[in-house]
Design a protein around this motif. Structure first.
Motif, short mmCIF file in Angstrom:
data_model
loop_
_atom_site.label_atom_id
_atom_site.label_comp_id
_atom_site.label_asym_id
_atom_site.label_seq_id
_atom_site.Cartn_x
_atom_site.Cartn_y
_atom_site.Cartn_z
N CYS A 29 0.85 -1.19 0.00
CA CYS A 29 0.00 0.00 0.00
C CYS A 29 0.89 1.25 0.00
CB CYS A 29 -0.91 0.00 1.23
SG CYS A 29 -1.93 1.48 1.37
N SER A 49 -4.76 -6.68 -2.00
CA SER A 49 -4.93 -5.27 -2.35
C SER A 49 -6.39 -4.87 -2.34
CB SER A 49 -4.34 -4.99 -3.74
OG SER A 49 -2.96 -5.23 -3.76
N ALA A 53 -8.07 -2.27 0.27
CA ALA A 53 -8.79 -1.09 -0.22
C ALA A 53 -10.19 -1.02 0.39
CB ALA A 53 -8.88 -1.11 -1.75
N HIS A 58 -7.79 2.94 1.09
CA HIS A 58 -6.54 3.23 0.39
C HIS A 58 -6.62 2.63 -1.01
CE1 HIS A 58 -4.43 3.24 4.59
NE2 HIS A 58 -5.25 4.26 4.43
N THR A 59 -6.22 3.38 -2.02
CA THR A 59 -6.41 2.91 -3.39
C THR A 59 -5.12 2.75 -4.20
OG1 THR A 59 -6.78 5.18 -4.13
CG2 THR A 59 -8.73 3.88 -3.54
#
Length: 78
Positions: A29, A49, A53, A58-59
């Protein structure tokens, strides 16, 4: 007699090392620095991931791919 240095030049090549495992994949991340576990398949870090997210919002992710290589003398130049 004065000692002399002898220099020998050789051509080397770098090739993929297939004697062990294949590439190792990790997702990290870019917001908080958390990372997936290392995997020999891309699916694990990709799923991590998406879950990360969903949990955090969080992207951004860094995909870290570690591959292995081996140096050897070029053919005909020994």
């Amino acid at each position: 007699m004065t000692p002399r240095a002898v220099w020998r030049y050789a051509d080397w090549v770098l090739t993929a090392d297939t004697s062990g495992s294949g590439p190792i994949y990790v997702a990290e991340c870019t917001t908080c620095g958390d990372a997936s576990e290392a995997s020999e398949e891309t699916e694990g870090p990709e799923v991590w991931s998406l879950k990360h997210a969903g949990r955090t919002g969080h992207t951004g992710f860094r995909n870290i791919i570690t591959s292995f290589s081996r140096a050897s003398l070029a053919e005909g130049r020994r």
